[in-house]
Design a protein around this motif. Structure first.
Motif, PDB file in Angstrom:
ATOM      1  N   CYS A 155     -11.030   5.043  37.092  1.00 21.61           N
ATOM      2  CA  CYS A 155     -11.040   6.029  38.171  1.00 21.61           C
ATOM      3  C   CYS A 155     -10.064   7.162  37.869  1.00 21.61           C
ATOM      4  CB  CYS A 155     -10.684   5.339  39.487  1.00 21.61           C
ATOM      5  SG  CYS A 155     -10.518   6.452  40.912  1.00 21.61           S
ATOM      6  N   TYR A 156      -8.849   6.824  37.446  1.00 24.38           N
ATOM      7  CA  TYR A 156      -7.855   7.854  37.142  1.00 24.38           C
ATOM      8  C   TYR A 156      -8.309   8.723  35.967  1.00 24.38           C
ATOM      9  CZ  TYR A 156      -4.458   5.555  40.205  1.00 24.38           C
ATOM     10  OH  TYR A 156      -3.803   5.028  41.290  1.00 24.38           O
ATOM     11  N   GLN A 165      -7.736  17.080  42.566  1.00 25.81           N
ATOM     12  CA  GLN A 165      -6.943  15.941  42.097  1.00 25.81           C
ATOM     13  C   GLN A 165      -6.286  15.220  43.268  1.00 25.81           C
ATOM     14  OE1 GLN A 165      -4.227  17.505  39.184  1.00 25.81           O
ATOM     15  NE2 GLN A 165      -5.818  17.824  37.651  1.00 25.81           N
ATOM     16  N   CYS A 207     -10.899  11.152  37.107  1.00 27.74           N
ATOM     17  CA  CYS A 207     -10.292  12.211  37.914  1.00 27.74           C
ATOM     18  C   CYS A 207      -9.658  13.287  37.043  1.00 27.74           C
ATOM     19  CB  CYS A 207      -9.232  11.628  38.844  1.00 27.74           C
ATOM     20  SG  CYS A 207      -9.928  10.827  40.299  1.00 27.74           S
ATOM     21  N   CYS A 218      -7.696   6.696  43.941  1.00 25.36           N
ATOM     22  CA  CYS A 218      -8.075   5.577  43.070  1.00 25.36           C
ATOM     23  C   CYS A 218      -7.412   4.299  43.544  1.00 25.36           C
ATOM     24  CB  CYS A 218      -7.665   5.868  41.620  1.00 25.36           C
ATOM     25  SG  CYS A 218      -8.582   7.237  40.880  1.00 25.36           S
ATOM     26  N   CYS A 261      -8.471  12.697  44.856  1.00 23.62           N
ATOM     27  CA  CYS A 261      -8.942  11.626  43.981  1.00 23.62           C
ATOM     28  C   CYS A 261      -8.171  10.349  44.304  1.00 23.62           C
ATOM     29  CB  CYS A 261      -8.738  12.033  42.520  1.00 23.62           C
ATOM     30  SG  CYS A 261      -9.752  11.094  41.384  1.00 23.62           S
TER      31      CYS A 261
END
Length: 482
Positions: A184-185, A152, A188, A157, A155
């Motif tokens: 994107c979130y 995470q 993730c 974004c 990730c």
């Protein structure tokens, strides 16, 4: 009732006394099965990173605005916790827990929990929130490892507001909507295009950030636990509903539109109308279908680096001014796994405002992830600012920030003071020259996950002071002399 978390300027002994009736002379650990466990310390350190020093949720680290999805689970209260001085505390809410965390210190902190305890987690198989029981430290560690916190953190974004929504069922069987700023979130957090609902327009209770109006505070909300809470800012609102799956507003209240007009919202129907207009405004300029067929473009950032950004489909990219000729392979970022790459610094020349600048990368993999190839690499010897002597001067000049949340203040006696996410600790630092001729500052912290190696790959403070982290190469490390 959850309230705005305030930093209490009182001793931790007083805080402890407010919650517990046990003295440290009583054998509470044996009688109540309170066990010392690194798992509770690890999880609470991570939880504290979701909040700032005032106890408010940080927007950048909490895209869904719900603790189960942003942190990974929610404790079912009450909890019985113990401190490292053998006193104990009953914690009745997230509010209480965060109040304790932001008052933690290196001398007094939570290091134990009474087993068994329950947590709420998301079960992707049933697409619902479920309650599971944690019976031992081993099970607690299994839970933490299942959350993939490291993945995470990686990730990254883009900050493009194009809301994506998914529907989830809570523990009572009620279906609610989770809104993410963009796809994107959501991806993730483990969702995919098949999970996305057609429109976020119906998410009247779940989305606390709106682009076309602002609330005129104070306002009151009713949580899914039937608690009425009055909040005085958007920040307080986000925090108050952080562990609620849905909430409702207490009417009437006022909002100010982006045109500067004040409107009174009398009931749910008028708020629905406002949100429908808001959603229409968001999509009017770009009437794109909701099909998830991502396309990517490569842009140059103000610092001269190349960055890949993703759009849900070709339509949204074109609406942002790009064309099919700008599209690049979206899998470039996915293939950029540089964790195992040997750190041998490489450099490239970049033209910035008509001048040639040398940009350094910790290794060739990171450079290639930015779109450069081996043919672009140049001799790094032109960068003569990075000596150990110069780095020590820069290091001691001002505090440093990592990702805007953690502060490192280096001292000439080779000690370092570290604060962030409601925690504070100390440590030691040292400096040496790497084999490729660049200084490395090694940081060893006394507690927490603050130890790191910082590579000073470009020491030009005027143009391009560049420091990279061995632990997290994507971290932003900045000298903060404000």
């Amino acid at each position: 009732m959850m309230k705005h978390f305030k930093l209490l300027f009182v001793s931790f002994a007083l805080v402890t006394g407010l919650f517990t009736s046990c003295s440290k002379n009583e054998p509470i650990s044996e009688e109540l099965n309170i066990q010392k466990t690194e798992a509770i310390t690890l999880s609470l350190n991570r939880l504290s990173q979701q909040f700032n020093s005032d106890g408010n949720v940080t927007a950048s680290g909490n895209p869904s605005g719900n603790i189960v999805f942003d942190f990974g689970f929610d404790f079912v209260y009450p909890l019985h916790l113990s401190f490292n001085n053998n006193s104990s505390v009953y914690v009745n809410s997230l509010d209480d827990l965060i109040e304790i965390l932001i008052n933690s210190s290196t001398n007094l902190y939570i290091d134990g929990i009474q087993f068994p305890f329950n947590v709420e987690v998301y079960d992707e198989n049933s697409n619902s929130i479920v309650v599971i029981t944690i019976n031992s430290e081993a099970e607690f560690y299994d839970l933490i490892e299942s959350l993939d916190w490291d993945d995470q953190d990686e990730c990254d974004c883009y900050q493009n507001y194009n809301p994506i929504c998914v529907e989830v069922t809570d523990v009572a069987g009620v279906v609610f909507t989770v809104t993410y700023p963009n796809s994107c979130y959501a991806i993730c957090d483990g969702f995919d295009a098949d999970d996305f609902i057609d429109s976020c327009e119906g998410d009247y209770n779940g989305n606390t950030t709106y682009e076309c109006f602002t609330f005129n505070f104070p306002i009151s909300v009713i949580t899914d636990q039937n608690l009425t809470i009055t909040v005085n800012s958007q920040e307080e609102l986000n925090t108050a509903v952080y562990n609620s799956f849905y909430f409702g507003f207490v009417y009437p209240f006022n909002v100010t539109t982006e045109e500067g007009d004040v409107e009174t919202i009398e009931n749910q129907e008028s708020f629905n109308d406002l949100l429908e207009d808001c959603y229409d405004d968001l999509t009017d300029d770009c009437e794109c279908y909701q099909d998830y067929n991502p396309v990517c473009v490569q842009i140059e950032t103000p610092t001269g680096n190349l960055e890949i950004i993703e759009f849900d489909n070709e339509c949204y990219a074109i609406c942002e001014g790009f064309s099919a000729e700008d599209f690049v392979n979206c899998e470039i970022d996915d293939e950029c796994d540089c964790d195992d790459e040997e750190n041998i610094t490489v450099c490239v020349e970049v033209e910035v405002d008509g001048q040639i600048e040398i940009y350094s990368f910790l290794n060739a993999c990171l450079a290639e992830c930015e779109g450069y190839t081996e043919a672009d690499f140049v001799d790094c010897s032109g960068n003569t600012d990075c000596t150990t002597e110069n780095v020590v001067i820069i290091l001691l000049e001002c505090p440093w920030t990592l990702n805007g949340t953690t502060t490192y203040e280096f001292n000439s006696d080779n000690t370092v003071e570290i604060t962030g996410s409601g925690l504070s600790t100390t440590g030691e630092w040292s400096i040496e020259m790497s084999n490729d001729g660049y200084p490395i500052v090694s940081i060893i912290s006394d507690i927490g996950n603050f130890s790191d190696d910082w590579h000073f790959v470009d020491c030009n403070q005027v143009n391009s002071l560049t420091v990279t982290s061995s632990v997290n190469p994507a971290a932003e490390i900045l000298l903060n002399c404000d």
